[in-house]
Design a protein around this motif. Sequence first.
Motif, PDB file in Angstrom:
ATOM      1  N   SER A 175       2.146  -4.454  -5.187  1.00  0.00           N
ATOM      2  CA  SER A 175       1.379  -5.501  -4.390  1.00  0.00           C
ATOM      3  C   SER A 175       0.935  -4.784  -3.136  1.00  0.00           C
ATOM      4  N   LYS A 176      -0.326  -4.966  -2.847  1.00  0.00           N
ATOM      5  CA  LYS A 176      -0.866  -4.355  -1.524  1.00  0.00           C
ATOM      6  C   LYS A 176      -1.416  -5.746  -0.847  1.00  0.00           C
ATOM      7  N   ASP A 177      -0.775  -6.154   0.148  1.00  0.00           N
ATOM      8  CA  ASP A 177      -1.604  -7.394   0.729  1.00  0.00           C
ATOM      9  C   ASP A 177      -2.880  -7.514   0.938  1.00  0.00           C
ATOM     10  N   ASN A 178      -3.659  -8.551   0.246  1.00  0.00           N
ATOM     11  CA  ASN A 178      -5.165  -8.833   0.474  1.00  0.00           C
ATOM     12  C   ASN A 178      -5.904  -7.721  -0.345  1.00  0.00           C
ATOM     13  N   VAL A 179      -5.200  -6.972  -1.157  1.00  0.00           N
ATOM     14  CA  VAL A 179      -6.024  -6.288  -1.892  1.00  0.00           C
ATOM     15  C   VAL A 179      -5.922  -6.556  -3.346  1.00  0.00           C
ATOM     16  N   TYR A 180      -4.639  -6.032  -3.855  1.00  0.00           N
ATOM     17  CA  TYR A 180      -4.399  -6.333  -5.328  1.00  0.00           C
ATOM     18  C   TYR A 180      -2.773  -6.848  -5.485  1.00  0.00           C
ATOM     19  N   LEU A 181      -2.452  -7.575  -6.358  1.00  0.00           N
ATOM     20  CA  LEU A 181      -1.188  -7.737  -6.995  1.00  0.00           C
ATOM     21  C   LEU A 181      -1.041  -7.383  -8.523  1.00  0.00           C
ATOM     22  N   PHE A 182       0.177  -6.943  -9.010  1.00  0.00           N
ATOM     23  CA  PHE A 182       0.288  -6.665 -10.376  1.00  0.00           C
ATOM     24  C   PHE A 182       1.690  -7.005 -10.888  1.00  0.00           C
ATOM     25  N   GLY A 183       1.656  -8.017 -12.048  1.00  0.00           N
ATOM     26  CA  GLY A 183       2.922  -8.123 -12.400  1.00  0.00           C
ATOM     27  C   GLY A 183       2.682  -9.483 -13.463  1.00  0.00           C
ATOM     28  N   LEU A 211       4.345 -16.704 -12.985  1.00  0.00           N
ATOM     29  CA  LEU A 211       5.426 -17.490 -13.467  1.00  0.00           C
ATOM     30  C   LEU A 211       4.867 -18.947 -14.179  1.00  0.00           C
ATOM     31  N   ALA A 212       3.878 -19.472 -13.470  1.00  0.00           N
ATOM     32  CA  ALA A 212       3.296 -20.819 -13.768  1.00  0.00           C
ATOM     33  C   ALA A 212       2.648 -20.814 -15.071  1.00  0.00           C
ATOM     34  N   ASP A 213       2.123 -19.674 -15.515  1.00  0.00           N
ATOM     35  CA  ASP A 213       1.039 -19.673 -16.467  1.00  0.00           C
ATOM     36  C   ASP A 213       1.701 -18.687 -17.626  1.00  0.00           C
ATOM     37  N   ARG A 214       2.830 -17.876 -17.498  1.00  0.00           N
ATOM     38  CA  ARG A 214       3.306 -17.062 -18.458  1.00  0.00           C
ATOM     39  C   ARG A 214       2.366 -15.968 -18.829  1.00  0.00           C
ATOM     40  N   GLN A 215       1.671 -15.675 -17.729  1.00  0.00           N
ATOM     41  CA  GLN A 215       0.774 -14.454 -17.838  1.00  0.00           C
ATOM     42  C   GLN A 215       1.244 -13.168 -17.180  1.00  0.00           C
ATOM     43  N   ILE A 216       0.461 -12.014 -17.740  1.00  0.00           N
ATOM     44  CA  ILE A 216       0.566 -10.668 -17.095  1.00  0.00           C
ATOM     45  C   ILE A 216      -0.732 -10.526 -16.516  1.00  0.00           C
ATOM     46  N   CYS A 217      -0.815 -10.257 -15.378  1.00  0.00           N
ATOM     47  CA  CYS A 217      -2.150 -10.314 -14.560  1.00  0.00           C
ATOM     48  C   CYS A 217      -2.290  -8.942 -13.641  1.00  0.00           C
ATOM     49  N   PHE A 218      -3.286  -8.281 -13.373  1.00  0.00           N
ATOM     50  CA  PHE A 218      -3.775  -7.646 -12.469  1.00  0.00           C
ATOM     51  C   PHE A 218      -4.658  -8.484 -11.628  1.00  0.00           C
ATOM     52  N   VAL A 219      -4.299  -8.833 -10.390  1.00  0.00           N
ATOM     53  CA  VAL A 219      -5.191  -9.688  -9.526  1.00  0.00           C
ATOM     54  C   VAL A 219      -5.799  -8.996  -8.315  1.00  0.00           C
ATOM     55  N   THR A 220      -6.962  -8.960  -8.102  1.00  0.00           N
ATOM     56  CA  THR A 220      -7.781  -8.476  -7.119  1.00  0.00           C
ATOM     57  C   THR A 220      -8.088  -9.468  -6.068  1.00  0.00           C
ATOM     58  N   ILE A 240       6.301  -1.931  -4.057  1.00  0.00           N
ATOM     59  CA  ILE A 240       7.060  -1.661  -5.290  1.00  0.00           C
ATOM     60  C   ILE A 240       8.187  -2.543  -5.526  1.00  0.00           C
ATOM     61  N   GLY A 241       8.205  -3.504  -6.525  1.00  0.00           N
ATOM     62  CA  GLY A 241       9.370  -4.276  -6.541  1.00  0.00           C
ATOM     63  C   GLY A 241       9.467  -5.570  -5.963  1.00  0.00           C
ATOM     64  N   TYR A 242       8.195  -5.814  -5.090  1.00  0.00           N
ATOM     65  CA  TYR A 242       8.150  -6.792  -4.181  1.00  0.00           C
ATOM     66  C   TYR A 242       6.693  -7.400  -4.221  1.00  0.00           C
ATOM     67  N   ASP A 243       6.526  -8.761  -4.121  1.00  0.00           N
ATOM     68  CA  ASP A 243       5.303  -9.433  -4.238  1.00  0.00           C
ATOM     69  C   ASP A 243       5.063  -9.796  -2.751  1.00  0.00           C
ATOM     70  N   GLN A 244       4.075  -9.152  -2.083  1.00  0.00           N
ATOM     71  CA  GLN A 244       3.679  -9.718  -0.665  1.00  0.00           C
ATOM     72  C   GLN A 244       3.082 -10.956  -0.400  1.00  0.00           C
ATOM     73  N   GLU A 245       2.542 -11.224  -1.458  1.00  0.00           N
ATOM     74  CA  GLU A 245       2.039 -12.843  -1.599  1.00  0.00           C
ATOM     75  C   GLU A 245       2.769 -13.938  -1.676  1.00  0.00           C
ATOM     76  N   PHE A 246       3.734 -13.885  -2.808  1.00  0.00           N
ATOM     77  CA  PHE A 246       4.680 -15.114  -2.862  1.00  0.00           C
ATOM     78  C   PHE A 246       6.132 -14.644  -2.695  1.00  0.00           C
ATOM     79  N   LEU A 247       6.434 -13.283  -2.064  1.00  0.00           N
ATOM     80  CA  LEU A 247       7.730 -13.238  -1.621  1.00  0.00           C
ATOM     81  C   LEU A 247       8.793 -12.973  -2.405  1.00  0.00           C
ATOM     82  N   GLY A 248       8.537 -12.609  -3.688  1.00  0.00           N
ATOM     83  CA  GLY A 248       9.634 -12.348  -4.742  1.00  0.00           C
ATOM     84  C   GLY A 248      10.017 -11.086  -5.165  1.00  0.00           C
ATOM     85  N   PHE A 249      11.108 -10.844  -5.540  1.00  0.00           N
ATOM     86  CA  PHE A 249      11.564  -9.529  -5.847  1.00  0.00           C
ATOM     87  C   PHE A 249      11.931  -9.252  -7.372  1.00  0.00           C
TER      88      PHE A 249
END
Length: 222
Positions: free
Chosen positions: A88-96, A99-108, A182-191
């Motif tokens: 994750s790169k805050d305010n740029v992208y998330l990849f993983g 949880l809620a929708d059982r989806q794998i997403c590249f989020v921009t 890497i290994g951490y979600d800067q948006e939802f603060l998960g590991f």
Amino acid sequence: QMAHWGKLDESSGNAMDNIGGTLGTSTASGTIVYESDLQRDKVFHFNGISGHVTTATFSNPSSNEITISVWVKSDDTNNFLARYTWISKDNVYLFGSNLADRQICFVTYHDGEYKYGVGCYTIPAPPTGISANTWHHFVGTYIGSGSNAGLRKVYIDGVEVGTGTVSATVRTLPVLSSSADIGYDQEFLGFNDGSLSDVMIFDKALDADEVKQLYYNTKEKV
């Protein structure tokens, strides 16, 4: 084309090897086990509680196109449902995974917010979902300008499984000078809970043939 490559195969020192960019030295924090793997040689195993790798500050390779590639092995299929913890790169992208929708997403990130739910792959319910204790190759691509502006795709093991177009006023990616995790979600603060290997960032959106070739070229390291 490749801007940064995090091999995640060193027990000490720099986990992210800089190729053609200015990524610099990264820092491993929390509980990470450096272990041998029959398929990928040396890898980082994250405990889902505290372990992550923070890169040095760097700017995006391009505001118009990007590809992120990562090898992932989950200890349990439910671990694929943790939020965007691969990179994750805050305010740029998330990849993983979502949880809620059982989806794998590249989020921009566009127009001041993350654009979720576009070009994702929905994980089938067990036992037909993504297998645990097995390495899988995940790739997310994005095009920010031209006739395909807003196009996002997700690939698993060299096969395109999700595609969609982001609706936004500004479709180019923000060019921010900041660190990534890497290994951490800067948006939802998960590991992340499981093993990661070979995080690659490209300054273009790889096409289907290039993604398939990348899959086969990086499938086994031993």
